[in-house]
Design an enzyme around this catalytic site. Structure first.
Site, mmCIF file in Angstrom:
data_model
loop_
_atom_site.group_PDB
_atom_site.id
_atom_site.type_symbol
_atom_site.label_atom_id
_atom_site.label_comp_id
_atom_site.label_asym_id
_atom_site.label_seq_id
_atom_site.Cartn_x
_atom_site.Cartn_y
_atom_site.Cartn_z
ATOM 1 N N LYS A 14 -35.058 -6.561 -0.502
ATOM 2 C CA LYS A 14 -34.892 -7.393 -1.693
ATOM 3 C C LYS A 14 -33.509 -8.019 -1.746
ATOM 4 O O LYS A 14 -33.373 -9.194 -2.060
ATOM 5 C CB LYS A 14 -35.102 -6.572 -2.975
ATOM 6 N N ARG A 89 -36.603 -1.626 -13.407
ATOM 7 C CA ARG A 89 -37.022 -0.565 -12.507
ATOM 8 C C ARG A 89 -37.938 0.431 -13.198
ATOM 9 O O ARG A 89 -38.368 1.404 -12.591
ATOM 10 C CB ARG A 89 -35.796 0.157 -12.007
ATOM 11 N N ARG A 128 -29.367 1.724 7.930
ATOM 12 C CA ARG A 128 -28.393 1.033 7.100
ATOM 13 C C ARG A 128 -27.157 1.904 6.847
ATOM 14 O O ARG A 128 -26.036 1.413 6.828
ATOM 15 C CB ARG A 128 -29.089 0.676 5.777
ATOM 16 N N ARG A 130 -25.927 3.511 4.088
ATOM 17 C CA ARG A 130 -25.122 3.454 2.874
ATOM 18 C C ARG A 130 -24.916 4.895 2.371
ATOM 19 O O ARG A 130 -25.612 5.802 2.821
ATOM 20 C CB ARG A 130 -25.902 2.623 1.835
ATOM 21 N N ARG A 141 -35.556 8.632 -3.775
ATOM 22 C CA ARG A 141 -35.652 7.252 -4.283
ATOM 23 C C ARG A 141 -37.076 6.731 -4.176
ATOM 24 O O ARG A 141 -37.538 5.970 -5.026
ATOM 25 C CB ARG A 141 -34.667 6.344 -3.559
HETATM 26 P P1 ADP Z 1 -32.272 0.357 -3.265
HETATM 27 O O1 ADP Z 1 -33.066 -0.918 -3.422
HETATM 28 O O2 ADP Z 1 -31.994 0.701 -1.854
HETATM 29 O O3 ADP Z 1 -32.809 1.502 -4.056
HETATM 30 P P2 ADP Z 1 -30.298 -0.504 -5.194
HETATM 31 O O4 ADP Z 1 -29.004 -1.097 -4.808
HETATM 32 O O5 ADP Z 1 -31.281 -1.374 -5.878
HETATM 33 O O6 ADP Z 1 -30.844 0.084 -3.833
HETATM 34 O O7 ADP Z 1 -30.074 0.785 -6.121
HETATM 35 C C1 ADP Z 1 -29.218 1.838 -5.760
HETATM 36 C C2 ADP Z 1 -29.156 2.864 -6.903
HETATM 37 O O8 ADP Z 1 -28.593 2.258 -8.074
HETATM 38 C C3 ADP Z 1 -30.506 3.413 -7.372
HETATM 39 O O9 ADP Z 1 -30.947 4.505 -6.588
HETATM 40 C C4 ADP Z 1 -30.181 3.801 -8.820
HETATM 41 O O10 ADP Z 1 -29.484 5.029 -8.882
HETATM 42 C C5 ADP Z 1 -29.228 2.711 -9.260
HETATM 43 N N1 ADP Z 1 -29.930 1.566 -9.904
HETATM 44 C C6 ADP Z 1 -30.018 0.294 -9.430
HETATM 45 N N2 ADP Z 1 -30.713 -0.491 -10.272
HETATM 46 C C7 ADP Z 1 -31.096 0.316 -11.311
HETATM 47 C C8 ADP Z 1 -31.861 0.110 -12.488
HETATM 48 N N3 ADP Z 1 -32.403 -1.082 -12.790
HETATM 49 N N4 ADP Z 1 -32.056 1.171 -13.313
HETATM 50 C C9 ADP Z 1 -31.537 2.368 -13.041
HETATM 51 N N5 ADP Z 1 -30.825 2.640 -11.946
HETATM 52 C C10 ADP Z 1 -30.591 1.635 -11.075
#
Ligand code: ADP
Length: 183
Positions: A14, A89, A128, A130, A141
């Site tokens: 994404k 989310r 990746r 991270r 996740r």
């Molecule tokens: P990925 O798509 O690999 O899960 P993101 O960068 O979207 O990575 O998210 C990394 C972390 O940030 C998530 O595991 C969560 O802890 C937090 N996070 C991101 N977006 C949200 C959201 N909309 N609501 C709650 N937590 C979020």
């Protein structure tokens, strides 16, 4: 200019695709993951709070991310278009987004799901590397995605309609299909 929500499991690509779409349509990419990681890095109180959730692969509390989104959507740059990556989310976040957009007199044009099978996701994220890309955290996740985020598919199918794109293809193919879905 389009207003797009990009849904999909962690590691679906994404972020990469949203960045390219943002460039192609000259609209801001609003990524809660990026915003949260910036806050963690800057060690702001919000970042310190968020870090403990992110390290475990759990969702950061709704109030925190909704505050971030509100700030971004109210900015001048997001006035006529945007792409949301990683937000909403869960169903309550989708409700808050709807309320916020109503307040701004805006609506979302497209909800697009980038679909990728679990095994491929785990492989991609392990590569990746991270901080939150450890196998146990990745698995969590995915569980969180299934339980909290996947219900958004049915939610948006009903509310706005939703298009699905196979994310398990070369990035340029995914991008071409996304562009034709956005129109
Ligand atoms: P990925 O798509 O690999 O899960 P993101 O960068 O979207 O990575 O998210 C990394 C972390 O940030 C998530 O595991 C969560 O802890 C937090 N996070 C991101 N977006 C949200 C959201 N909309 N609501 C709650 N937590 C979020």
């Amino acid at each position: 200019m389009p207003r797009i929500i990009l849904l999909g499991p962690p590691g679906a690509g994404k972020g990469t695709q949203a960045a390219q779409l943002a460039e192609a349509y000259d609209i801001p990419k609003i990524s809660t993951g990026d915003l949260l990681r910036a806050a963690v890095k800057a060690q702001t109180p919000l970042g310190v709070e968020a870090k403990s959730y992110m390290d475990k692969g759990d969702l950061v509390p709704d109030t925190v991310v909704i505050g971030l989104i509100e700030e971004q959507l109210q900015s001048e740059a997001a006035h006529s278009g945007w792409i949301l990556d990683g937000f909403p989310r869960n169903v309550p976040q989708a409700g808050s987004l709807k309320t916020l957009l109503d307040k701004l007199g805006q609506s979302c044009d497209r909800v697009i799901l980038l679909d990728v099978p679990d095994d491929e996701i785990v492989q991609r994220m392990l590569q990746r590397g991270r901080a939150d890309d450890r196998e146990d955290v990745i698995r969590n996740r995915l569980v969180v995605y299934r339980q909290q985020t996947e219900p958004l598919i049915a939610h948006y199918q009903q509310e706005t309609g939703l298009e699905t794109i196979d994310g398990n293809q070369p990035p340029e193919k995914v991008f071409a299909q996304l562009k034709s879905a956005v129109g």
